[in-house]
Design a protein around this motif. Sequence first.
Motif, PDB file in Angstrom:
ATOM      1  N   THR A 195       0.950  -1.441  -0.008  1.00 15.28           N
ATOM      2  CA  THR A 195       0.109   0.167  -0.051  1.00 15.28           C
ATOM      3  C   THR A 195       0.800   1.226   0.096  1.00 15.28           C
ATOM      4  N   GLU A 198       2.682   6.799  -2.905  1.00  9.77           N
ATOM      5  CA  GLU A 198       3.930   6.994  -3.082  1.00  9.77           C
ATOM      6  C   GLU A 198       4.743   6.274  -3.986  1.00  9.77           C
ATOM      7  N   LEU A 199       4.129   4.930  -4.066  1.00  9.10           N
ATOM      8  CA  LEU A 199       5.213   3.663  -4.726  1.00  9.10           C
ATOM      9  C   LEU A 199       5.001   3.777  -6.072  1.00  9.10           C
ATOM     10  N   ILE A 211       8.545   7.085  -4.406  1.00 11.77           N
ATOM     11  CA  ILE A 211       9.780   6.117  -4.333  1.00 11.77           C
ATOM     12  C   ILE A 211       9.509   4.967  -4.715  1.00 11.77           C
ATOM     13  N   TYR A 212      10.419   3.972  -4.900  1.00 11.54           N
ATOM     14  CA  TYR A 212      10.398   2.784  -5.633  1.00 11.54           C
ATOM     15  C   TYR A 212       9.918   1.874  -4.485  1.00 11.54           C
ATOM     16  N   ASN A 213       9.090   1.049  -5.075  1.00  7.88           N
ATOM     17  CA  ASN A 213       8.421  -0.081  -4.198  1.00  7.88           C
ATOM     18  C   ASN A 213       9.461  -1.418  -3.795  1.00  7.88           C
ATOM     19  N   SER A 214       9.978  -1.244  -2.788  1.00 13.23           N
ATOM     20  CA  SER A 214      11.084  -2.144  -2.634  1.00 13.23           C
ATOM     21  C   SER A 214      10.576  -3.406  -1.586  1.00 13.23           C
ATOM     22  N   ASN A 215       9.359  -3.334  -0.999  1.00 16.12           N
ATOM     23  CA  ASN A 215       8.909  -3.966  -0.073  1.00 16.12           C
ATOM     24  C   ASN A 215       8.321  -5.361  -1.007  1.00 16.12           C
ATOM     25  N   GLY A 261       2.812  -1.759   4.615  1.00 14.79           N
ATOM     26  CA  GLY A 261       2.408  -0.391   4.934  1.00 14.79           C
ATOM     27  C   GLY A 261       0.840  -0.296   5.242  1.00 14.79           C
ATOM     28  N   GLY A 262       0.716   0.853   5.512  1.00 16.30           N
ATOM     29  CA  GLY A 262      -0.798   1.106   6.096  1.00 16.30           C
ATOM     30  C   GLY A 262      -1.234   0.929   7.267  1.00 16.30           C
ATOM     31  N   SER A 264       0.105   1.876  10.378  1.00 11.43           N
ATOM     32  CA  SER A 264       0.264   2.792  11.209  1.00 11.43           C
ATOM     33  C   SER A 264      -1.042   3.542  11.723  1.00 11.43           C
ATOM     34  N   ASP A 269      -3.680   5.741   6.436  1.00  6.75           N
ATOM     35  CA  ASP A 269      -3.483   4.197   6.576  1.00  6.75           C
ATOM     36  C   ASP A 269      -4.646   3.453   6.669  1.00  6.75           C
ATOM     37  N   GLY A 309       5.650  -0.499   6.844  1.00  8.54           N
ATOM     38  CA  GLY A 309       6.138  -0.289   5.554  1.00  8.54           C
ATOM     39  C   GLY A 309       7.392   0.050   5.275  1.00  8.54           C
ATOM     40  N   ASN A 310       8.140   0.456   6.573  1.00 11.73           N
ATOM     41  CA  ASN A 310       9.424   0.671   6.322  1.00 11.73           C
ATOM     42  C   ASN A 310      10.116  -0.516   6.049  1.00 11.73           C
ATOM     43  N   PRO A 311      11.137  -0.380   4.886  1.00 13.69           N
ATOM     44  CA  PRO A 311      11.651  -1.697   4.420  1.00 13.69           C
ATOM     45  C   PRO A 311      12.177  -2.544   5.552  1.00 13.69           C
TER      46      PRO A 311
HETATM   47  P1  AMP Z   1       3.648   2.919   6.154  1.00 10.18           P
HETATM   48  O1  AMP Z   1       3.559   2.200   7.195  1.00 10.18           O
HETATM   49  O2  AMP Z   1       2.523   3.058   5.129  1.00 10.18           O
HETATM   50  O3  AMP Z   1       3.096   4.464   6.928  1.00 10.18           O
HETATM   51  O4  AMP Z   1       4.908   3.346   5.633  1.00 10.18           O
HETATM   52  C1  AMP Z   1       6.285   3.749   6.430  1.00 10.18           C
HETATM   53  C2  AMP Z   1       7.069   4.212   5.567  1.00 10.18           C
HETATM   54  O5  AMP Z   1       7.848   3.230   4.611  1.00 10.18           O
HETATM   55  C3  AMP Z   1       6.934   5.363   4.576  1.00 10.18           C
HETATM   56  O6  AMP Z   1       8.216   5.921   4.484  1.00 10.18           O
HETATM   57  C4  AMP Z   1       6.568   4.785   3.138  1.00 10.18           C
HETATM   58  O7  AMP Z   1       6.990   5.366   2.193  1.00 10.18           O
HETATM   59  C5  AMP Z   1       7.547   3.341   3.384  1.00 10.18           C
HETATM   60  N1  AMP Z   1       7.053   2.393   2.451  1.00 10.18           N
HETATM   61  C6  AMP Z   1       5.799   1.813   2.709  1.00 10.18           C
HETATM   62  N2  AMP Z   1       5.750   0.856   1.934  1.00 10.18           N
HETATM   63  C7  AMP Z   1       6.927   0.631   1.182  1.00 10.18           C
HETATM   64  C8  AMP Z   1       7.221   0.018  -0.128  1.00 10.18           C
HETATM   65  N3  AMP Z   1       6.539  -1.106  -0.354  1.00 10.18           N
HETATM   66  N4  AMP Z   1       8.574  -0.061  -0.506  1.00 10.18           N
HETATM   67  C9  AMP Z   1       9.428   0.982   0.178  1.00 10.18           C
HETATM   68  N5  AMP Z   1       9.035   1.707   1.076  1.00 10.18           N
HETATM   69  C10 AMP Z   1       7.945   1.561   1.443  1.00 10.18           C
END
Ligand code: AMP
Length: 416
Positions: A195, A198-199, A211-215, A261-262, A264, A269, A309-311
């Motif tokens: 989720t 920004e991805l 940002i790139y989706n690394s997760n 992600g999502g 928090s 979220d 979400g933080n990788p």
């Molecule tokens: P969140 O848990 O959605 O609030 O995300 C927490 C942090 O992790 C934010 O800085 C997001 O941009 C980053 N983040 C969430 N999902 C991903 C993802 N799939 N790849 C890289 N960073 C992510």
Amino acid sequence: MSDPAVDPCFDHQPALLSVEEAVAALLSEARPLADQERIPLMQAGGRVLAEELHSPIDVPGFDNSAMDGFALHSRDMQRALSDGLVIAQRIPAGSTGTELQAGTSARIFTGAPLPAGADTVVMQEFCRVEGERVNFEQAVTPGANIRPRGNDIKCGDTVLKSGTVLQAAHLGLAASVGVGAVSVYRRLKAAIFSTGDELIEPGQALAPGQIYNSNRYQLSALLKAQGCEVIDLGTIADDYETTRQTLLAAAEQADLVVTTGGVSVGEEDYIKTALQTVGELTLWRIRMKPGKPLAFGHIGAVPFIGLPGNPVSTFVTFVLFARPFMQFMQGRTQTTPPSWPVQAGFEYQSKQRREYLRVRLNHDPAGLPVAEPYPRQGSDVLSSVVWADGLVEIPEASRVSPGDTVRFLPFSEWAR
Ligand code: AMP
Ligand code: MG
């Protein structure tokens, strides 16, 4: 940071759990998959055995030679040393000899059955062949260089237990007792999605704020390494309706849904609210760093795990929580990540949360492992995971000094 006591987003106050409490709570909700299938042994690597395997034979099945050399009866050893013995037969592996007559020897090769009447093998390095005879340069103890029948496995022995992940040695052992097909648990189907507005996907150009989706990539690989079939539903926007529909679609196709992600308690979220309408949710806050929030719930009968979400948080919470949960669903008996004690090569003071530092193992002059932490331990610093050999656990509110013993959890065993 939100305080559950005052934050209106928490309609039921989530407890602050220890890592152990969270793992125990998760595992109490895990149900092993019932479905099994029978597959050829060659295709069973990485699968979880769903039966106990017993050996129908002795291994080895007959007394055999451990060396290339000459077989004789130890009674003839003195004569062999003084006069040599006639070479009466030749027994390569795969053939059977005939009964050895007194005063003779047999040329024998590794793995060949010991002929009746012989009880000892002299390795060929100690033998000199002259025409029809062999001379022995050195006496060996009676019974030397023989691998007795049943030395490895006895008929009826349990060779592998149900719940074993079949790796190279297990496959070799099953083959050695003649098992050509095994019953294994069905592969776990895990549906995943990320989720975040920004991805975007790697390979595309970044627009401002993206940002790139690394997760998506690391989660998919982590699940596959656990033997899962991954149903990848991609990335979804931070939007209530999309989140709700994707959760339903995921649960329809999979045994388990894992998202990143999502989870928090920010306004963007949506996992929490969407899950509450399609199923039920517990939002756990765990006394750990990185990765405090973890969502767990059900969509119908399908369990749901929402990773932060933080990788780095995604990675660490996957390994500590999602992985044991999935292993339990897969019928595995061993779900605790392996760990061992190492020396800290650093100074550290943790606060109220347990910390998992990414560390590399160096060696002290005695060759003992010493953990060195990556200099940047932020939950967004994914290079720390690539650099490190594993995690070191720093207990809550603890001071660690160089030379102290800390628990090391190696990536090689359980994460990558
Ligand atoms: P969140 O848990 O959605 O609030 O995300 C927490 C942090 O992790 C934010 O800085 C997001 O941009 C980053 N983040 C969430 N999902 C991903 C993802 N799939 N790849 C890289 N960073 C992510
Ligand atoms: Mg987000």
